[in-house]
Write a protein that holds these residues in place. Sequence first.
Motif, PDB file in Angstrom:
ATOM      1  N   LYS A   1     -11.598 -14.393 -17.029  1.00  0.00           N
ATOM      2  CA  LYS A   1     -11.197 -15.695 -16.323  1.00  0.00           C
ATOM      3  C   LYS A   1      -9.950 -16.090 -16.125  1.00  0.00           C
ATOM      4  N   GLY A   2      -9.340 -16.643 -14.998  1.00  0.00           N
ATOM      5  CA  GLY A   2      -8.152 -17.062 -14.661  1.00  0.00           C
ATOM      6  C   GLY A   2      -7.836 -16.555 -13.380  1.00  0.00           C
ATOM      7  N   GLU A   3      -6.449 -16.728 -13.222  1.00  0.00           N
ATOM      8  CA  GLU A   3      -5.736 -16.341 -11.948  1.00  0.00           C
ATOM      9  C   GLU A   3      -5.551 -14.896 -11.666  1.00  0.00           C
ATOM     10  N   HIS A   4      -5.569 -14.278 -10.692  1.00  0.00           N
ATOM     11  CA  HIS A   4      -5.645 -12.855 -10.432  1.00  0.00           C
ATOM     12  C   HIS A   4      -4.647 -12.577  -9.294  1.00  0.00           C
ATOM     13  N   GLU A   5      -3.883 -11.423  -9.089  1.00  0.00           N
ATOM     14  CA  GLU A   5      -3.085 -11.148  -7.650  1.00  0.00           C
ATOM     15  C   GLU A   5      -3.695  -9.968  -7.683  1.00  0.00           C
ATOM     16  N   LEU A   6      -4.181  -9.658  -6.429  1.00  0.00           N
ATOM     17  CA  LEU A   6      -4.619  -8.556  -6.002  1.00  0.00           C
ATOM     18  C   LEU A   6      -3.735  -8.046  -4.833  1.00  0.00           C
ATOM     19  N   ARG A   7      -3.177  -6.733  -5.187  1.00  0.00           N
ATOM     20  CA  ARG A   7      -2.314  -6.107  -4.187  1.00  0.00           C
ATOM     21  C   ARG A   7      -2.969  -4.695  -3.710  1.00  0.00           C
ATOM     22  N   VAL A   8      -2.930  -4.589  -2.306  1.00  0.00           N
ATOM     23  CA  VAL A   8      -3.432  -3.332  -1.992  1.00  0.00           C
ATOM     24  C   VAL A   8      -2.460  -2.884  -0.919  1.00  0.00           C
ATOM     25  N   GLU A   9      -1.981  -1.399  -0.834  1.00  0.00           N
ATOM     26  CA  GLU A   9      -1.164  -0.753   0.118  1.00  0.00           C
ATOM     27  C   GLU A   9      -1.772   0.394   0.598  1.00  0.00           C
ATOM     28  N   LEU A  10      -1.552   0.644   2.023  1.00  0.00           N
ATOM     29  CA  LEU A  10      -2.131   1.709   2.725  1.00  0.00           C
ATOM     30  C   LEU A  10      -1.206   3.020   2.211  1.00  0.00           C
ATOM     31  N   ASN A  11      -1.801   4.180   2.277  1.00  0.00           N
ATOM     32  CA  ASN A  11      -0.957   5.551   2.040  1.00  0.00           C
ATOM     33  C   ASN A  11      -1.566   6.382   2.750  1.00  0.00           C
ATOM     34  N   TYR A  12      -0.667   7.445   3.060  1.00  0.00           N
ATOM     35  CA  TYR A  12      -1.349   8.626   3.808  1.00  0.00           C
ATOM     36  C   TYR A  12      -2.187   9.469   2.775  1.00  0.00           C
ATOM     37  N   SER A  13      -2.828  10.594   3.408  1.00  0.00           N
ATOM     38  CA  SER A  13      -3.668  11.298   2.312  1.00  0.00           C
ATOM     39  C   SER A  13      -2.903  12.158   1.400  1.00  0.00           C
ATOM     40  N   ASN A  14      -1.591  12.174   1.414  1.00  0.00           N
ATOM     41  CA  ASN A  14      -0.500  12.818   0.493  1.00  0.00           C
ATOM     42  C   ASN A  14       0.073  11.592  -0.439  1.00  0.00           C
ATOM     43  N   HIS A  15      -0.229  10.729  -0.341  1.00  0.00           N
ATOM     44  CA  HIS A  15      -0.003   9.340  -1.001  1.00  0.00           C
ATOM     45  C   HIS A  15       1.107   8.829  -0.725  1.00  0.00           C
TER      46      HIS A  15
ATOM     47  N   PRO B   1       3.536   6.199   1.009  1.00  0.00           N
ATOM     48  CA  PRO B   1       3.132   5.021   1.550  1.00  0.00           C
ATOM     49  C   PRO B   1       3.241   4.668   2.799  1.00  0.00           C
ATOM     50  N   TYR B   2       2.674   3.737   3.772  1.00  0.00           N
ATOM     51  CA  TYR B   2       2.701   3.653   4.881  1.00  0.00           C
ATOM     52  C   TYR B   2       3.773   2.325   4.950  1.00  0.00           C
ATOM     53  N   LYS B   3       4.124   1.762   3.834  1.00  0.00           N
ATOM     54  CA  LYS B   3       4.666   0.412   3.725  1.00  0.00           C
ATOM     55  C   LYS B   3       4.026  -0.968   4.419  1.00  0.00           C
ATOM     56  N   ILE B   4       2.815  -0.516   3.988  1.00  0.00           N
ATOM     57  CA  ILE B   4       2.016  -1.894   4.520  1.00  0.00           C
ATOM     58  C   ILE B   4       0.901  -2.301   3.457  1.00  0.00           C
ATOM     59  N   GLU B   5       1.066  -3.522   3.343  1.00  0.00           N
ATOM     60  CA  GLU B   5       0.371  -4.146   2.120  1.00  0.00           C
ATOM     61  C   GLU B   5      -0.122  -5.392   2.464  1.00  0.00           C
ATOM     62  N   ALA B   6      -1.279  -5.750   1.587  1.00  0.00           N
ATOM     63  CA  ALA B   6      -1.694  -7.051   1.706  1.00  0.00           C
ATOM     64  C   ALA B   6      -1.867  -7.547   0.284  1.00  0.00           C
ATOM     65  N   VAL B   7      -1.572  -8.767  -0.184  1.00  0.00           N
ATOM     66  CA  VAL B   7      -1.369  -9.359  -1.382  1.00  0.00           C
ATOM     67  C   VAL B   7      -2.230 -10.930  -1.142  1.00  0.00           C
ATOM     68  N   GLN B   8      -3.145 -11.051  -2.415  1.00  0.00           N
ATOM     69  CA  GLN B   8      -3.921 -12.260  -2.223  1.00  0.00           C
ATOM     70  C   GLN B   8      -4.485 -12.626  -3.588  1.00  0.00           C
ATOM     71  N   LYS B   9      -3.929 -13.732  -4.087  1.00  0.00           N
ATOM     72  CA  LYS B   9      -4.316 -14.409  -5.276  1.00  0.00           C
ATOM     73  C   LYS B   9      -5.631 -15.092  -5.275  1.00  0.00           C
ATOM     74  N   PHE B  10      -6.511 -14.920  -6.632  1.00  0.00           N
ATOM     75  CA  PHE B  10      -7.826 -15.539  -6.460  1.00  0.00           C
ATOM     76  C   PHE B  10      -8.124 -16.043  -7.865  1.00  0.00           C
ATOM     77  N   VAL B  11      -9.147 -16.955  -8.211  1.00  0.00           N
ATOM     78  CA  VAL B  11      -9.266 -17.501  -9.472  1.00  0.00           C
ATOM     79  C   VAL B  11     -10.730 -17.148  -9.800  1.00  0.00           C
ATOM     80  N   VAL B  12     -10.918 -16.575 -11.055  1.00  0.00           N
ATOM     81  CA  VAL B  12     -12.192 -16.399 -11.599  1.00  0.00           C
ATOM     82  C   VAL B  12     -12.583 -17.300 -12.577  1.00  0.00           C
ATOM     83  N   GLU B  13     -13.630 -18.244 -12.474  1.00  0.00           N
ATOM     84  CA  GLU B  13     -13.746 -19.199 -13.213  1.00  0.00           C
ATOM     85  C   GLU B  13     -14.853 -19.088 -14.154  1.00  0.00           C
TER      86      GLU B  13
END
Length: 157
Positions: A129-143, A145-157
């Motif tokens: 429970k609580g607030e969480h921050e999820l970050r996802v970044e895109l990568n090539y198959s050799n790991h 980074p594309y330097k492209i990411e998305a970040v989103q916060k969400f709450v688990v009650e």
Amino acid sequence: MKVVIVSLRNLILGGIVLLIVLVAGIFLLVKDPLNVSDSYRQHDPSVPASALPMMKPADKEKPSLNMDVKVEGNTAEISLLTQNFQFVADNGELEMQPIYGEGHAHLYLNGEPKGMIYQPDFLLKKLPKGEHELRVELNYSNHLPYKIEAVQKFVVE
């Protein structure tokens, strides 16, 4: 005159140890289980110690990433919405020449790495429970980074 008394027990144990060492040595010489003799032969081109990120081809659009998070109970259903990017499965080998617009995503929850994602939809279960921050970044198959990411916060009650 010195008299050396060797017990039969010590003599047998010494013989067993000597026999084990001899058998192991012969096995290693014949079998070569670690392929030590092949370790200095070059089969494939070597991976450069420092790989440079791929340049975007002129005819391809830059990938983009958005994220949709739906929370139900202690489970989060995540959908990664990409454009000009295709998720590809890991084949267990590091790609020598990655393909622009293909790869996988690296997942971070509350700043900690949690794994790699090879499909756009997945679940995060048993979240506390609580607030969480999820970050996802895109990568090539050799790991790299594309330097492209998305970040989103969400709450688990």
